[in-house]
Enzyme design. Structure first.
Site, PDB file in Angstrom:
ATOM      1  N   ASP A   1      41.320  39.599  39.927  1.00  0.00           N
ATOM      2  CA  ASP A   1      41.002  38.921  38.676  1.00  0.00           C
ATOM      3  C   ASP A   1      41.431  37.478  38.795  1.00  0.00           C
ATOM      4  O   ASP A   1      42.280  37.159  39.612  1.00  0.00           O
ATOM      5  CB  ASP A   1      41.893  39.480  37.558  1.00  0.00           C
TER       6      ASP A   1
ATOM      7  N   ASP B   1      42.305  45.395  34.443  1.00  0.00           N
ATOM      8  CA  ASP B   1      43.209  45.589  33.318  1.00  0.00           C
ATOM      9  C   ASP B   1      42.577  46.329  32.148  1.00  0.00           C
ATOM     10  O   ASP B   1      43.259  46.973  31.377  1.00  0.00           O
ATOM     11  CB  ASP B   1      43.811  44.252  32.860  1.00  0.00           C
TER      12      ASP B   1
END
Ligand code: ATP
Length: 887
Positions: free
Chosen positions: A332, A615
């Site tokens: 990410d 996430d």
């Protein structure tokens, strides 16, 4: 007092009634004192587990092994033959094995239990009127909880309110599709799967949000009723430990068969049956690498602890092995590469760019833009050092508005919110509906510029009037900021027809664009170095982000993800790009979770070992599919953590790199242990085997072999498990995926050293006899040669391809000291001389010992030199580095 579950069945009761029944409060929840009292009375919110085996039970479990049966039988037989020393040494071997097994087992279990605690589920509850995070086990019946997408349901909850709430109940009911949940009492006969007003423990929220009250905890929940008893899990295994146990088991069977043959040969050669029996058993005990599975578990457990110390919490043991072989890390951007501390730097409103300095008085368009950021926002202003709490993107907006002079509290209470469309990755926008003082409804919306611009039918001028939008010019404005690496949000307003009408698919209303805010998110300093380290280690780093392609590209440049200009693809482009063109891309922007899954699959098909971060709820499938799924400890949802193999305590990319490093060290140490232990075992077995087959005198007595075997494995071999990682561990290429532990290099080294040990023992023994030594004296020299050669070789094994091992290993030094003391005792203590048929060594004997020890060491080192990396190019050697980008 309230019990662990409400009666009558919770799904039949109206929410309001439950509140009274449970003696709680719909606004302020339980008081902290009351919740604690309920915890004390009802116990914690945990599922009952099977009774843990007692220490004694565990100790006896260690004897449940075919090898141990063989040993015990032989101890019995030798005892009946009156060979007391032999039988007690065999008993000692068995006992020591059990003790080491027990220690290793509890060490591994402790390490894992501690880790389980670190990733305990958290729950958002209201206590004394304040929303707080607590550990799921502290939940009490009557607690008021808030549910959001990504949360794990930690007990049985009765819904008080719900907005687009969907729950995945597959863990409980097997139903794959998420179920929409709504409050409201249901008939008593409603089946479990149809109880729409209940969120059950063990399920996960996939969408929307809601509020609920806890109606059952722990054993009282439906999940608790289903698993009345969860059995104790025992020692966790990994593919590697299973493979190795299988290997040693097969080896043991082979060796035992060989021992039987040896026994028969011995009888034919005229040895006495009793003597032969002990010799055959000794051969078997010496040759079987009993310590191998234990050593591997210890190395893994140490690896887990070292990783945890660096912030990487391993949830599944096998990933410790896999990590070291990682070839691609898909990461990410926000929060992992960058700090996720956003600051608004620029606001564009009414066609004017305001470099952020807090203009006053505010032009109407700028004010409207900032106001939209305040109203369409879940963050809360806070006192103290934190100016606001909530999602960093949203807190940045509050702070910007406050700096510009807006009174957040006053603005919000002047326009109470009547509904919200929560932000969701993938949808990329959030909207709220507010009632203004004159009773009218106004909608505020913010989101990714492309998404918002597509919905706008006009835009605000600086004076506050509207005009048709110049969409392409606006898009260009947004891109300019994105190219600087800033995150850009677009803001818009709308007039909803009803209080729950949102723009988008269903709504005919167009939006009025009010402006943009661009925010800066600084890169994590440690992450820059870690990306470079990964690339030096031959690991490609790919960025996968929900953010704008240009923002992502700018950040990729800062991190030097690629050698030249990073190749960027956006979600829309990914959809139409053939698989084989995707592998060389460095940055994937505006990616949807399904695309993450496709990327993981694709990279794996190319033969890569993929680590992937995530996430959100929707990241779970990709996290599960990746070889190493990595969830964010701080910002990650419970669902992501549950699906992951590893959780980053600090969300930092640098931690992933650290974990890979530790993973490599684990693999190294397992190989070091194998390199050391196998020649020892092979030689011990062979010395006896050869002597008997040749009908020669035994150079070592069975009792002596047993003694050496027992002491060296524990005091020398296991110390390698504590070897620190080698410098330059991240300068090698990843080991080829699927490479076996036993490479040709390792096999060659093991064979060489085995040959030296066997030949050396025979040579020394014969020499001593020829020189006129007694048999006892000659055997004493031989066993000492064995021990000291193993000590010398231990130092060589501290690194398998370097001449100077990295740093200190006090365990090796301590182990060697103990080993020397033990060997001295067996040689110089009269009682030991008698028990083990030994005698003190002469100076000549010691010279031989030292000579052979040095030779063993030198042979291993010369082998290192001849086959050192780079000198010969071999398939199982680290290849020369290829820049990750060209792969
Ligand atoms: P990464 O995957 O690198 O962590 P990200 O998590 O920032 O990226 P998302 O959170 O999915 O990605 O955000 C995607 C886009 O949605 C952002 O680029 C932004 O334009 C928009 N966005 C982010 N947060 C909000 C929010 N709270 N409200 C409205 N829009 C938002």
């Amino acid at each position: 007092m309230i019990d662990t579950a409400i009666r009558p069945p919770a799904h039949t009761i109206e929410a309001a009634e439950t509140i009274t029944l449970l003696e709680t409060d719909e606004q302020t929840g339980l008081t902290e004192a009351e919740a604690t009292a309920r915890n004390v009375h009802n116990g914690l919110n945990v599922l009952p587990t099977g009774r843990a085996t007692s220490a004694l039970g565990r100790f006896f479990r260690q004897f449940n092994d075919p090898l141990v049966y063989v040993l015990l039988v032989s101890a019995g037989v030798t005892l009946s033959l009156g060979q007391f020393v032999d039988s007690s040494v065999i008993f000692a071997v068995v006992l020591l094995n059990a003790v080491v097994g027990l220690l290793q087992e509890s060490r591994a279990e402790h390490a894992l239990a501690a880790l389980a605690g670190m990733v305990a589920t958290g729950v958002r509850v209201v206590r004394d009127g304040v929303t707080v995070w607590i550990r799921a086990e502290k939940l009490a019946v009557g607690d008021l909880v808030h549910l959001r997408a990504g949360d794990k349901v930690a007990a049985d909850y009765l819904l008080l309110s719900a907005h687009e709430l969907q729950i995945d109940e597959s863990a409980l009911t097997g139903e794959a599709a998420p179920v929409t949940k709504t409050p409201g009492a249901l008939p008593r006969a409603t089946a479990l799967a149809d109880r729409r007003n209940i969120a059950h423990a063990g399920t996960v929220v996939t969408r929307g949000e809601g509020a609920a009250v806890v109606v059952a905890i722990g054993a009282g929940t439906e999940l608790g009723l289903i698993n009345q008893l969860m059995t104790a899990t025992g020692v966790p295994t990994t593919p590697l430990t299973r493979k190795l146990s299988g290997f040693s088991r097969r080896l043991s069977v082979g060796i035992v068969a060989l021992a039987v043959v040896l026994f028969v040969i011995g009888l034919l050669r005229g040895y006495r049956a009793g003597e032969m029996f002990t010799a055959a058993v000794t051969m078997a005990v010496g040759a079987i690498p009993e310590g191998l599975p234990a050593a591997v578990s210890i190395v893994l457990a140490i690896g887990v602890v070292r990783m945890a110390r660096r912030g990487a919490i391993v949830r599944r043991l096998p990933s410790v092995e896999t990590l070291g072989g990682t070839t691609v890390i898909c990461t990410d951007k926000t929060g992992t590469l960058t700090t996720n501390r956003m600051t608004v730097t620029t606001v564009v409103a009414g066609g004017r760019t305001h470099e952020w300095a807090g203009d006053a008085p505010l032009p109407p368009a700028l004010r409207e833009c900032l106001l939209t950021g305040v109203l369409c926002n879940e963050a809360q202003p806070a006192g103290g050092t934190d100016a606001a709490v909530g999602d960093p993107t949203e807190t940045a907006l509050l702070i910007a508005a406050r700096e510009a002079g807006l009174d957040i509290g006053a603005e919000r209470s002047a326009r109470p919110r009547v509904d919200v469309l929560p932000f969701e990755s993938g949808r990329n926008l959030m909207a709220t509906v507010h009632r203004t003082a004159d009773g009218r409804l106004t909608g505020y919306l913010k989101g990714a510029p492309e998404t918002v611009l597509a919905l706008c039918h006009d835009q605000l001028r600086e004076d506050g009037t509207a005009e048709p939008p110049a969409t392409s010019a606006q898009r260009e404005t947004a891109e300019t900021f994105a190219r600087r690496g800033l995150r850009v949000l677009a803001f818009a307003t709308f007039t909803p027809a009803r209080d729950d009408a949102f723009p988008g698919e269903a709504s005919p209303e167009g939006l009025t664009l009010v402006g943009f805010q661009a925010m800066h998110d600084p890169p994590r300093p440690a992450a820059v170095a870690s990306v470079a380290a990964c690339r030096r280690a031959g690991i490609a780093v790919k960025m996968i982000t929900g953010d704008h392609g240009e923002t992502a590209r700018a950040i990729a440049r800062t991190f030097a993800l690629a050698d030249g200009e990073p190749k960027v693809l956006t979600g829309a482009e990914i959809a139409v790009t053939p698989d084989d063109a995707l592998a060389g891309v460095d940055v994937f922007a505006r990616v949807s979770p399904e695309q993450k899954l496709r990327l993981v699959t694709l990279l794996q098909e190319c033969g890569d070992v993929v680590a992937m971060t995530g996430d959100g709820v929707n990241d779970a499938p990709a996290l599960r599919k990746a070889d190493i799924g990595i969830a964010m400890g701080r910002s990650g949802t419970e669902v992501a953590k549950e699906a992951a193999d590893m959780v980053l305590a600090n969300d930092d990319f640098a931690t992933i790199e650290a974990a890979v490093e530790e993973g490599r060290a684990v693999f190294d140490n397992i190989r070091k242990f194998m390199a050391w232990t196998l020649p020892t075992n092979i030689a011990e077995g062979l010395v006896i085997l050869v002597a008997i087959v040749l009908g020669a005198q035994l150079p070592m007595l069975p009792v002596q072999v047993l003694w050496i075997n027992m002491t060296t494995a524990v005091f020398l071999g296991l110390s390698l498990a504590f070897e620190p990682k080698e410098t330059g561990i991240m300068a090698r290429r990843p080991r080829p995926p699927g490479q076996a532990l036993m490479t040709t290099d390792l096999l060659r080294r093991i064979s060489l050293v085995s040959v030296i040990l066997v030949a050396g023992s025979f040579a020394v023994f014969t020499w001593q006899l020829r020189a006129g030594a007694s048999v006892t004296g000659a055997r004493s020299v031989t066993i000492t040669v064995f021990v000291f050669a193993q000590i010398a070789y231990l130092f060589s094994c501290r690194s398998l391809d370097r001449f100077r091992p990295t740093g200190w290993n006090p365990w090796v030094l301590g182990g060697v000291a103990v080993m020397i003391a033990l060997q001295a005792s067996i040689l110089y203590v009269p009682l030991m001389n008698e028990l083990f048929h030994t005698a003190p060594l002469t100076v000549g004997g010691w010279l031989l010992v030292l000579g052979l020890a040095v030779t063993t060491f030198l042979v291993a080192e010369v082998d290192k030199f001849l086959w050192r990396p780079g000198r010969r190019h071999r398939a199982d050697r680290p290849e020369p580095l290829v820049p990750a980008a060209t792969r």
